[in-house]
Design a protein around this motif. Structure first.
Motif, mmCIF file in Angstrom:
data_model
loop_
_atom_site.group_PDB
_atom_site.id
_atom_site.type_symbol
_atom_site.label_atom_id
_atom_site.label_comp_id
_atom_site.label_asym_id
_atom_site.label_seq_id
_atom_site.Cartn_x
_atom_site.Cartn_y
_atom_site.Cartn_z
ATOM 1 N N PRO A 167 0.767 -1.245 0.242
ATOM 2 C CA PRO A 167 -0.109 -0.116 0.032
ATOM 3 C C PRO A 167 1.102 1.243 0.033
ATOM 4 C CG PRO A 167 -0.928 -1.624 1.716
ATOM 5 C CD PRO A 167 0.617 -2.004 1.036
ATOM 6 N N GLN A 168 0.447 2.283 -0.646
ATOM 7 C CA GLN A 168 1.151 3.515 -0.784
ATOM 8 C C GLN A 168 1.661 4.335 0.463
ATOM 9 O OE1 GLN A 168 2.160 4.735 -3.613
ATOM 10 N NE2 GLN A 168 3.478 6.089 -2.615
ATOM 11 N N LYS A 169 0.557 3.797 1.644
ATOM 12 C CA LYS A 169 1.025 4.657 2.926
ATOM 13 C C LYS A 169 1.986 4.051 3.531
ATOM 14 C CE LYS A 169 -1.458 6.780 6.829
ATOM 15 N NZ LYS A 169 -2.719 6.960 7.392
ATOM 16 N N THR A 170 2.133 2.712 3.342
ATOM 17 C CA THR A 170 3.036 1.711 3.744
ATOM 18 C C THR A 170 4.343 2.050 3.294
ATOM 19 O OG1 THR A 170 1.436 -0.265 4.230
ATOM 20 C CG2 THR A 170 3.760 -0.673 4.430
ATOM 21 N N GLN A 171 4.322 2.189 1.991
ATOM 22 C CA GLN A 171 5.680 2.698 1.350
ATOM 23 C C GLN A 171 6.116 3.917 1.912
ATOM 24 O OE1 GLN A 171 5.681 2.192 -3.000
ATOM 25 N NE2 GLN A 171 3.717 1.055 -2.910
ATOM 26 N N GLU A 172 5.239 4.915 2.170
ATOM 27 C CA GLU A 172 5.713 6.051 2.504
ATOM 28 C C GLU A 172 6.127 6.184 3.960
ATOM 29 O OE1 GLU A 172 1.968 8.404 2.451
ATOM 30 O OE2 GLU A 172 2.009 8.498 0.463
ATOM 31 N N ARG A 173 5.869 5.008 4.660
ATOM 32 C CA ARG A 173 6.428 4.923 6.078
ATOM 33 C C ARG A 173 7.731 4.535 6.041
ATOM 34 N NH1 ARG A 173 3.088 5.388 10.667
ATOM 35 N NH2 ARG A 173 0.873 5.296 10.339
ATOM 36 N N TRP A 174 7.769 3.415 5.076
ATOM 37 C CA TRP A 174 9.384 2.911 4.990
ATOM 38 C C TRP A 174 10.517 3.989 4.352
ATOM 39 C CZ3 TRP A 174 7.054 -1.514 1.801
ATOM 40 C CH2 TRP A 174 6.679 -2.693 2.631
ATOM 41 N N ARG A 175 9.882 4.653 3.451
ATOM 42 C CA ARG A 175 10.670 5.835 2.758
ATOM 43 C C ARG A 175 11.177 6.860 3.958
ATOM 44 N NH1 ARG A 175 7.567 4.994 -1.700
ATOM 45 N NH2 ARG A 175 8.862 3.924 -3.303
ATOM 46 N N LYS A 176 10.113 7.318 4.812
ATOM 47 C CA LYS A 176 10.410 8.267 5.855
ATOM 48 C C LYS A 176 11.382 7.744 6.761
ATOM 49 C CE LYS A 176 8.083 10.768 9.654
ATOM 50 N NZ LYS A 176 7.073 10.807 10.611
ATOM 51 N N TRP A 177 11.394 6.406 7.161
ATOM 52 C CA TRP A 177 12.434 6.019 8.036
ATOM 53 C C TRP A 177 13.726 5.211 7.467
ATOM 54 C CZ3 TRP A 177 12.106 8.156 12.439
ATOM 55 C CH2 TRP A 177 10.845 8.598 12.940
ATOM 56 N N GLY A 178 13.603 5.233 6.054
ATOM 57 C CA GLY A 178 14.947 4.747 5.480
ATOM 58 C C GLY A 178 15.242 3.350 5.634
ATOM 59 N N VAL A 179 13.929 2.399 5.347
ATOM 60 C CA VAL A 179 14.213 1.116 5.494
ATOM 61 C C VAL A 179 13.721 0.077 4.117
ATOM 62 C CG1 VAL A 179 13.767 1.125 7.991
ATOM 63 C CG2 VAL A 179 12.017 0.756 6.630
ATOM 64 N N ILE A 180 13.549 0.876 2.959
ATOM 65 C CA ILE A 180 13.152 0.199 1.845
ATOM 66 C C ILE A 180 14.715 -0.303 1.410
ATOM 67 C CG2 ILE A 180 12.803 0.611 -0.575
ATOM 68 C CD1 ILE A 180 10.771 2.474 0.059
ATOM 69 N N PRO A 181 14.539 -1.974 1.106
ATOM 70 C CA PRO A 181 15.778 -2.508 0.670
ATOM 71 C C PRO A 181 16.213 -2.339 -0.713
ATOM 72 C CG PRO A 181 13.829 -3.856 1.085
ATOM 73 C CD PRO A 181 13.388 -2.832 1.469
#
Length: 666
Positions: A167-181
């Protein structure tokens, strides 16, 4: 459960009693004599260099005790946990990589033994990762998909492909906290780098990278493995099978398939029905060839082919103790080296098939996807030749239970509306109305340090009584299967009235078998689809859903728990106390409070099964309150039916459109 019971599986307990009378050692005996290190089990031992090991213990260890290099207790606990995440991600990542290589070989026509079975699934996945498929040959599409996935392992910058699936909002959380692999291997390598002596010593920074590494498993290696397995071997749909040690037959050649990867197992299933091999078995005095499974290789062929299962991790030695097993064929993951020692007391041959999982004393036959059928035939002939060596000794079991398995994302969607109106709307509506209180994933290992499978059995029954739909994978699903819990009749006997109503209407069990441990990713895609459907949360976080690993024991479990926490799911790990983070209150705080604030998910450890149950219901009810859903009332089916005029219907449709995010999940 009375004191002294070692397994909550009655057939397993019977065999354990017999083994003790024969003085044959199993994991249930070794667990009594091998006591855990009281320092290492809480995460307080640092072995990252040879100035140590340093034991960070004492009354005020959190604030005052340092390693020789000056590392604090929270740093040491965080480093140890991140290395567990890296190990689990490497294990599942390699599983996925092997599946991709098999897909590549099939697409190139390099192997005659594998082909694309689910073209529709291939095209869906191609669409998600940006591979053109319209009007192209199937194998060309498959090859491009394989190459895209191979990129996900070695990519050094950017993002893995499946991140866009969330979900887009989940992706936004990941990008905010720098955890996207960036890439699966990239994150594992950095995890090992960060946790060496003299590197990252900030506990929050270490744990954040641990989440990035775990996400490379959940939305990378494991999700890739699930999808490629579906493409090659077919997407599961409900199938009837059997479970328990009673699946073995005294008058047939019994072959056990054990481990995690489906490629060889699927081929053995195909070859076992070869008339020439059946005739060969009959020439040796057997009536036929009988296949059974253990652990997640078992789940793979159970949910696609209906091959019966003898249970999960703690049952592997016990299967040999029946005296009925001609060959135990193992590939990778969760294989006890002890099976070779047990086999020496019987006639069973243990056959390893992967260079990555050799066992001293076992016979090795290397699997090669380019000549899979020839290798499968060699293994089956070896087992047939061993039939005449069977001895009279062993603990025979006859009890077995029916199982309905194979609930994939696609089938759960299909069963709620058919081929043309497939949707998660009915499930969302049932949760919104209060007929279903929420969803719990009860997954993971079974562990001999508790009465094995017992916590699984307790929790799933209590959860469905409270109208919580249970989904299960891995050895958790095996625990349910050998207990007779995976049939629709369970809904009539044990489920709460709201859940029972839904199960009866759709014709499903209240506990859904969703596959192997890599298939926890099916739960992620279901949660994403529910978010896309609207009416609940617009992200995975805040869904009335909880993950539970009641008897966890592997590094893979830690990685799975962390990728669910980062995705927005509260996760509870059970089993024996303490926990691998128990030494540091700061690490406990970060993984519970800080992660929940950032991602709406967390990972907590709780050994008391009753407390796990109450915490699960609290998390679910907290999410319902946050979403302003009708308060769940035990014994009530949900809201009353109300006739709506056209104006009210238009307002409802308008609200649903506003709530439904536009994302590309299938």
């Amino acid at each position: 459960m009375s004191k002294g019971i070692k397994s909550a599986d009655p057939s397993a307990e019977k065999i354990i009693d017999w083994s003790m009378s024969q003085k044959i050692e199993t994991c249930f005996d070794r667990v009594e004599t091998m006591k855990p290190c009281p320092i290492g089990e809480t995460g307080a031992c640092c072995k990252m260099c040879y100035m140590g090991p340093c034991r960070l213990v004492g009354k005020n260890a959190e604030e005052e005790v340092k390693g020789i290099c000056g590392a604090s207790l929270p740093t040491v606990v965080a480093r140890n946990l991140v290395r567990m995440i890296a190990g689990g991600t490497a294990c599942h990542g390699d599983h996925g990589r092997d599946m991709v290589f098999t897909l590549e070989a099939a697409a190139k026509g390099e192997t005659k033994d594998f082909r694309i079975k689910d073209v529709r699934k291939l095209y869906r996945i191609a669409g998600i990762i940006g591979v053109e498929f319209e009007g192209r040959p199937v194998n060309d599409v498959a090859l491009d998909v394989a190459h895209k996935f191979i990129e996900d392992y070695g990519r050094q910058r950017g993002e893995i492909n499946y991140i866009k699936r969330a979900p887009q909002k989940t992706q936004e959380r990941w990008r905010k906290w720098g955890v996207i692999p960036r890439g699966v291997d990239r994150e594992i390598a950095e995890a090992m780098d960060r946790t060496t002596m003299g590197m990252d010593s900030d506990p929050d920074s270490l744990l954040s990278h641990g989440l990035r590494t775990a996400l490379a498993n959940g939305w990378g290696g494991s999700m890739i493995s699930t999808d490629v397995s579906d493409i090659l071997f077919g997407t599961p749909s409900p199938i009837k099978a059997e479970a328990s040690m009673g699946i073995f037959k005294e008058n047939e050649v019994n072959i056990v398939i054990h481990g995690h990867e489906p490629s060889l197992a699927e081929t053995i299933v195909d070859v076992a029905s070869d008339p020439d091999l059946i005739a060969y078995a009959q020439s040796k005095g057997a009536k036929g060839i009988n296949l059974g499974g253990l652990c997640c290789t078992s789940n793979e062929v159970l949910m696609r082919r209906g091959i019966p299962t003898a249970g999960g991790f703690t049952n592997q030695e016990l299967a040999i103790l029946t005296g009925l097993i001609e060959a135990m064929v193992v590939d990778v993951q969760c294989i006890m080296p002890a099976i070779v020692e047990v086999s020496k007391k019987f006639h069973t041959k243990v056959i390893t098939t992967s260079e990555k999982a050799r066992i001293p004393g076992a016979q090795h036959i290397q699997f090669d996807e380019h000549k899979a059928r020839d290798i499968a035939k060699e293994i089956i002939r070896l087992a047939i030749d061993n039939f005449q060596n069977r001895k009279a000794e062993g603990s025979k079991v006859t009890q077995k239970y029916p199982v309905i398995a194979g609930f994939s994302h696609e089938y759960i969607e299909y069963m709620q509306g058919g081929r043309w109106r497939a949707s998660f709307r009915p499930l969302n509506d049932a949760i919104m109305a209060g007929r279903i209180r929420g969803v719990a994933g009860v997954v993971g290992c079974d562990n001999p340090r508790v009465p094995a499978t017992g916590i699984h059995k307790y929790l799933v029954i209590e959860l469905i009584k409270n109208d919580v739909l249970v989904v299960t994978t891995g050895c958790g699903s095996q625990a349910c299967g050998v207990a007779g819990y995976l049939t629709p009749e369970m809904a009539l006997e044990n489920a709460g009235p709201g859940l029972r109503e839904i199960c009866e209407a759709i014709g499903i069990p209240p506990i859904l078998h969703m596959g192997a441990c890599v298939d926890n990713t099916r739960i992620l895609t279901v949660a994403t689809a529910m978010a896309a459907e609207g009416g609940l949360s617009d992200e995975i976080g805040n869904m009335p859903a909880v993950g539970i690993a009641p008897e966890w024991m592997t590094e893979k479990a830690i990685s799975i728990g962390c990728y669910f926490a980062a995705s927005g799911v509260p996760v509870i790990f059970g089993g024996r106390p303490p926990s691998p983070i128990a030494a540091s209150q700061e690490i406990i705080r970060i993984m519970s409070d800080v992660w929940y604030e950032r991602f709406r998910g967390c990972l907590v450890f709780e050994s008391d099964p009753e407390r796990i149950l109450s915490m699960t219901l609290e998390y679910i009810d907290k999410a319902r309150d946050f979403l302003k859903l009708k308060k769940y009332e035990p014994g009530r089916f949900g809201t009353e039916r109300v006739l709506m005029d056209m104006a009210a219907r238009r307002e409802l449709e308008k609200a649903e459109r506003a709530a439904k995010p536009h994302i590309g999940i299938y």
